[in-house]
Design a protein around this motif. Sequence first.
Motif, mmCIF file in Angstrom:
data_model
loop_
_atom_site.group_PDB
_atom_site.id
_atom_site.type_symbol
_atom_site.label_atom_id
_atom_site.label_comp_id
_atom_site.label_asym_id
_atom_site.label_seq_id
_atom_site.Cartn_x
_atom_site.Cartn_y
_atom_site.Cartn_z
ATOM 1 N N HIS A 1 13.998 -14.878 -55.689
ATOM 2 C CA HIS A 1 15.407 -14.651 -55.383
ATOM 3 C C HIS A 1 16.006 -13.630 -56.341
ATOM 4 N N ALA A 2 15.675 -13.737 -57.618
ATOM 5 C CA ALA A 2 16.238 -12.829 -58.621
ATOM 6 C C ALA A 2 15.831 -11.381 -58.350
ATOM 7 N N ILE A 3 14.566 -11.171 -58.012
ATOM 8 C CA ILE A 3 14.093 -9.811 -57.723
ATOM 9 C C ILE A 3 14.796 -9.260 -56.494
ATOM 10 N N PHE A 4 14.906 -10.094 -55.460
ATOM 11 C CA PHE A 4 15.551 -9.675 -54.210
ATOM 12 C C PHE A 4 17.028 -9.344 -54.429
ATOM 13 N N ILE A 5 17.763 -10.272 -55.038
ATOM 14 C CA ILE A 5 19.208 -10.095 -55.153
ATOM 15 C C ILE A 5 19.557 -8.998 -56.142
ATOM 16 N N THR A 6 18.746 -8.817 -57.189
ATOM 17 C CA THR A 6 19.001 -7.745 -58.152
ATOM 18 C C THR A 6 18.816 -6.384 -57.500
ATOM 19 N N ALA A 7 17.742 -6.228 -56.732
ATOM 20 C CA ALA A 7 17.457 -4.946 -56.079
ATOM 21 C C ALA A 7 18.572 -4.561 -55.107
ATOM 22 N N ILE A 8 18.985 -5.506 -54.263
ATOM 23 C CA ILE A 8 20.036 -5.206 -53.280
ATOM 24 C C ILE A 8 21.375 -4.982 -53.966
ATOM 25 N N SER A 9 21.679 -5.772 -54.988
ATOM 26 C CA SER A 9 22.954 -5.637 -55.694
ATOM 27 C C SER A 9 23.060 -4.287 -56.392
ATOM 28 N N LEU A 10 21.994 -3.867 -57.055
ATOM 29 C CA LEU A 10 21.995 -2.563 -57.713
ATOM 30 C C LEU A 10 22.202 -1.444 -56.696
ATOM 31 N N TYR A 11 21.542 -1.572 -55.550
ATOM 32 C CA TYR A 11 21.682 -0.551 -54.509
ATOM 33 C C TYR A 11 23.125 -0.491 -53.999
ATOM 34 N N LEU A 12 23.698 -1.639 -53.679
ATOM 35 C CA LEU A 12 25.044 -1.664 -53.103
ATOM 36 C C LEU A 12 26.100 -1.209 -54.107
ATOM 37 N N VAL A 13 25.960 -1.606 -55.366
ATOM 38 C CA VAL A 13 26.982 -1.297 -56.366
ATOM 39 C C VAL A 13 26.913 0.142 -56.834
ATOM 40 N N PHE A 14 25.704 0.657 -57.053
ATOM 41 C CA PHE A 14 25.581 1.956 -57.710
ATOM 42 C C PHE A 14 25.065 3.094 -56.829
ATOM 43 N N TRP A 15 24.360 2.785 -55.739
ATOM 44 C CA TRP A 15 23.740 3.866 -54.971
ATOM 45 C C TRP A 15 24.228 4.007 -53.532
ATOM 46 N N SER A 16 24.649 2.936 -52.909
ATOM 47 C CA SER A 16 25.169 3.064 -51.549
ATOM 48 C C SER A 16 26.585 3.634 -51.598
ATOM 49 N N ASP A 17 27.078 4.083 -50.452
ATOM 50 C CA ASP A 17 28.439 4.623 -50.411
ATOM 51 C C ASP A 17 29.463 3.573 -49.991
ATOM 52 N N LEU A 18 29.034 2.314 -49.912
ATOM 53 C CA LEU A 18 29.944 1.253 -49.470
ATOM 54 C C LEU A 18 31.105 1.082 -50.435
ATOM 55 N N TYR A 19 30.812 1.128 -51.731
ATOM 56 C CA TYR A 19 31.849 0.917 -52.736
ATOM 57 C C TYR A 19 32.158 2.171 -53.556
ATOM 58 N N THR A 20 31.302 3.183 -53.454
ATOM 59 C CA THR A 20 31.493 4.370 -54.290
ATOM 60 C C THR A 20 32.289 5.470 -53.599
ATOM 61 N N THR A 21 32.225 5.551 -52.269
ATOM 62 C CA THR A 21 32.907 6.624 -51.569
ATOM 63 C C THR A 21 34.395 6.321 -51.409
ATOM 64 N N SER A 22 35.182 7.374 -51.391
ATOM 65 C CA SER A 22 36.630 7.224 -51.171
ATOM 66 C C SER A 22 36.995 7.496 -49.717
ATOM 67 N N ARG A 23 35.968 7.789 -48.897
ATOM 68 C CA ARG A 23 36.228 8.102 -47.493
ATOM 69 C C ARG A 23 36.480 6.854 -46.663
ATOM 70 N N ILE A 24 36.071 5.687 -47.173
ATOM 71 C CA ILE A 24 36.321 4.441 -46.453
ATOM 72 C C ILE A 24 37.756 4.010 -46.732
ATOM 73 N N PRO A 25 38.583 3.840 -45.682
ATOM 74 C CA PRO A 25 40.013 3.577 -45.897
ATOM 75 C C PRO A 25 40.322 2.220 -46.526
ATOM 76 N N ALA A 26 39.450 1.233 -46.344
ATOM 77 C CA ALA A 26 39.743 -0.113 -46.844
ATOM 78 C C ALA A 26 39.739 -0.153 -48.364
ATOM 79 N N TYR A 27 40.513 -1.100 -48.907
ATOM 80 C CA TYR A 27 40.490 -1.322 -50.345
ATOM 81 C C TYR A 27 39.061 -1.625 -50.793
ATOM 82 N N ILE A 28 38.753 -1.272 -52.023
ATOM 83 C CA ILE A 28 37.419 -1.515 -52.538
ATOM 84 C C ILE A 28 37.129 -3.009 -52.641
ATOM 85 N N THR A 29 38.185 -3.809 -52.691
ATOM 86 C CA THR A 29 38.039 -5.265 -52.775
ATOM 87 C C THR A 29 37.886 -5.912 -51.407
ATOM 88 N N HIS A 30 37.939 -5.108 -50.324
ATOM 89 C CA HIS A 30 37.851 -5.663 -48.971
ATOM 90 C C HIS A 30 36.769 -4.982 -48.134
#
Length: 275
Positions: free
Chosen positions: A82-111
Motif C-alpha cells: 500500500h505504501a509503495i502504491f499510494i506514495t507513487a500516485i501521490s507524488l505524481y498527482l501533487v508534483f507532476w500531474s497538472d491536476l493541482y499545478t496548472t492554473s488553467r483549471i477554473p476550480a479552486y485548488i481545494t476542490h
Amino acid sequence: MLDAAGTGRVIESYQNQAEQLLKEYLLADTFVPYTSVIGGVLACKLVYDLTQLLSALYFKSYLSLPSIKRVEWNNRAISTVHAIFITAISLYLVFWSDLYTTSRIPAYITHRSSLLSIATLGGSVGYFVADLAMIFWFYPSLGGLEYVVHHFLSVSAIAYSMLTAEGQLYTFMVLISETTTPGINLRWYLDTAGLKKSKAYLLNGVVIFLAWLVARILLFIYMFYHVSLHFDQVKQMHDFGKLLVFGVPLALSIMNLMWFGKIIKGLRKTLAKRQ
C-alpha cells in the motif's frame, strides 16, 4: 439477410453502445468511490494470502515463527505494498500531474479531483479499513492505541476527501508520508530474521531517519505553508473539511514528532554499539 457491410455496422453500433454504457457506469458518482474501497480491501486479502504462500515456500524462518508473528509478517507486507502504491500516485498527482499545478483549471485548488485521485483514495480507504480490522482482531499485537488513533484519523480524512472532492491535494501530501513505511517494515523483517547486527540494519536506520525527516517533518511544514498561501481557497471548504485540513495533519505531526524522537534514540543506540 445482412451483408458484410451491414453486419459490420451492427457490430459497430453494439460496440459503441457498450462503450457508452461502460463510460457512463465508470463515471457514475457512486461507482468509483465505493468500488475502489472494496477493491482496496480485496487487494489486502490477496497480498496477505500471497505473502503467506510465498513466505512459506522461500523463507525457512517463516514457518518457525509463532502464529501471531506470521500474522504480523503478512500484515506488514500489505502495508508495504500500500505504501509503495499510494506514495507513487501521490507524488505524481501533487508534483507532476497538472491536476493541482496548472492554473488553467477554473476550480479552486481545494476542490479539484479526477477519476484517478478518487479511485486512489478509495483504495487507500480500503487498506486502512482492512488494517484497522486486523488491529482490532489481534489487539494489541499489531499495534496499540496510537495505531488505532492514527488509522481513524486517516480513514476520516481520506474518506471525506474522496466523497466530497474537498482538500484532495492536502490529503495526498499527507499520504506521501507513507514513503517511510517500507523502511520501517524492512527493519522489522531484519530484526525477525536475526540480522539486527548487520550493516543492512544500520543502513536501514539511517534511511529511515532521513526519510522520516523529509516525508513526515519537512513535508508537513511545507503543507502548512501551502495552506497559508491558499487560505482564501481553504476558507471556501465546509467546516468539517477545514477541520480535517488543519486538525488531522496537526495531530499526525505531533505523533510524527514523538515517533521521530524514538527513531533518533534508536539510531543513536545502534551507532553507539558499533563504536
